[in-house]
Design a protein around this motif. Structure first.
Motif, PDB file in Angstrom:
ATOM      1  N   ALA A 216       0.974  -1.231   0.035  1.00  0.00           N
ATOM      2  CA  ALA A 216      -0.065  -0.030  -0.113  1.00  0.00           C
ATOM      3  C   ALA A 216       0.781   1.284   0.154  1.00  0.00           C
ATOM      4  O   ALA A 216       0.646   2.364  -0.767  1.00  0.00           O
ATOM      5  CB  ALA A 216      -0.923  -0.189   1.279  1.00  0.00           C
ATOM      6  N   THR A 219       2.661   1.686  -3.168  1.00  0.00           N
ATOM      7  CA  THR A 219       1.590   2.321  -4.392  1.00  0.00           C
ATOM      8  C   THR A 219       1.513   3.885  -4.192  1.00  0.00           C
ATOM      9  O   THR A 219       1.357   4.283  -5.051  1.00  0.00           O
ATOM     10  CB  THR A 219       0.356   1.422  -4.295  1.00  0.00           C
ATOM     11  OG1 THR A 219       0.584   0.014  -4.479  1.00  0.00           O
ATOM     12  CG2 THR A 219      -0.685   2.038  -5.191  1.00  0.00           C
ATOM     13  N   ARG A 220       1.409   4.093  -2.773  1.00  0.00           N
ATOM     14  CA  ARG A 220       1.330   5.626  -2.528  1.00  0.00           C
ATOM     15  C   ARG A 220       2.481   6.280  -3.139  1.00  0.00           C
ATOM     16  O   ARG A 220       2.181   7.376  -3.861  1.00  0.00           O
ATOM     17  CB  ARG A 220       1.142   5.899  -1.209  1.00  0.00           C
ATOM     18  CG  ARG A 220      -0.374   5.755  -0.606  1.00  0.00           C
ATOM     19  CD  ARG A 220      -0.315   5.917   0.946  1.00  0.00           C
ATOM     20  NE  ARG A 220      -0.186   7.388   1.273  1.00  0.00           N
ATOM     21  CZ  ARG A 220       0.527   7.668   1.996  1.00  0.00           C
ATOM     22  NH1 ARG A 220       1.530   6.972   2.725  1.00  0.00           N
ATOM     23  NH2 ARG A 220       0.766   9.108   2.304  1.00  0.00           N
TER      24      ARG A 220
END
Length: 316
Positions: A216, A219-220
């Motif tokens: 996550a 991805t950010r």
């Protein structure tokens, strides 16, 4: 039916005490303070390391001394009466004043046992590299370090200070911001200078992206850097500390937590890739019980950690 008389006020109760007995028993006041924060006798007893019956006895002693009821009781929880609410601020202020006065006495009181709980990454990458400085300056302090980010230590009476990565919300505890965090890719110098060096975002597709959260945060970061998120191979490593260790050994590229990788970047064990960074979802905090936060030992350790972090934090 006879009218029930009003309960006496705290002012009236205080007037009935002789000058010698004007101050209620100290242990009873400590029991009142702890019970008022937890609103259960059992939790107050855990904090004070006594039995629940001892806390109940101290509360009855205080109520008898003042001649007023401080709590209303039901089967599961307590509630402060108006008299209890009136007394509590003064009791807390008094204990804080005592702790502050002790702290002003100087380094002579920097003695005793200190139990600190901190996440594995911060324990390994910051505290274990520098804790000798604090212990050398204060040779009469006996430190025990608990490597954990579990909130059970936040509420354990045996733990004096917790350093936690999180939202900053821990009810019934003093919470102080230690450091906000930014994250950015880091790798070993050998990887960046190897046959498949990393010069562009696309070069990251040739290396493992080491992560702790299913990808996550990666991805950010990729989206913030303007990259498409497909075609990257992400490998779950359990936590940020393990991911950074793998990056140190040339196994891939990790997202560096700005607090954890400061020493590694400064000493050349890791290199930062790209200028882009993103703020982490959480931050690091110092968390402790209200009754110990201003003790000389806890205050001294807290100030030392804050100074160490602010002096050595890597820029975002």
């Amino acid at each position: 039916m006879p009218k029930t008389p009003d309960l006496p006020s705290l002012h009236d109760a205080a007037k009935r005490l002789t000058p010698r007995s004007r101050l209620p028993p100290l242990n009873a006041l400590r029991a009142f303070d702890a019970t008022a924060r937890h609103l259960t006798v059992v939790k107050a007893a855990d904090e004070l390391s006594v039995t629940p019956s001892a806390v109940s006895h101290q509360l009855r002693t205080l109520e008898d001394a003042l001649g007023v009821q401080l709590f209303t009781r039901n089967k599961t929880r307590l509630k402060l009466t108006t008299h209890g609410e009136a007394l509590l601020p003064s009791v807390r202020s008094a204990f804080q004043s005592i702790a502050s006065a002790a702290a002003r006495l100087g380094d002579a009181v920097m003695v005793g046992d200190l139990v600190v709980s901190a996440p594995v990454g911060l324990s390994s990458r910051l505290l274990t590299r520098h804790i000798g400085e604090f212990l050398t300056a204060h040779p009469d302090v006996h430190l025990r370090l608990v490597a954990s980010n579990d909130d059970k230590e936040v509420y354990a009476p045996s733990v004096d200070v917790c350093i936690r990565y999180g939202t900053g919300i821990w009810p019934d505890r003093q919470v102080r911001l230690l450091s906000p965090v930014t994250i950015y890719p880091v790798c070993s110098p050998a990887l960046i200078n190897g046959p498949q060096g990393v010069r562009t975002l696309d070069d990251l597709r040739h290396h493992l992206l080491l992560c702790e959260d299913g990808g996550a945060e990666w991805t950010r970061w990729l989206l913030a850097a303007g990259a498409r998120t497909d075609g990257f191979r992400m490998t779950e490593m359990g936590n940020a500390h393990i991911a950074i260790e793998a990056a140190l050994h040339g196994q891939g590229v990790a997202l560096g937590d700005s607090l954890l990788v400061g020493d590694d970047l400064a000493e050349g064990r890791l290199v930062r890739l790209f200028a882009q960074s993103v703020p982490a979802r959480h931050a690091y905090y110092m968390v402790c019980r209200h009754e110990v936060c201003e003790s000389p030992l806890v205050a001294g350790f807290t100030d030392w950690v804050l100074g160490k972090v602010h002096a050595g934090s890597a820029p975002g």
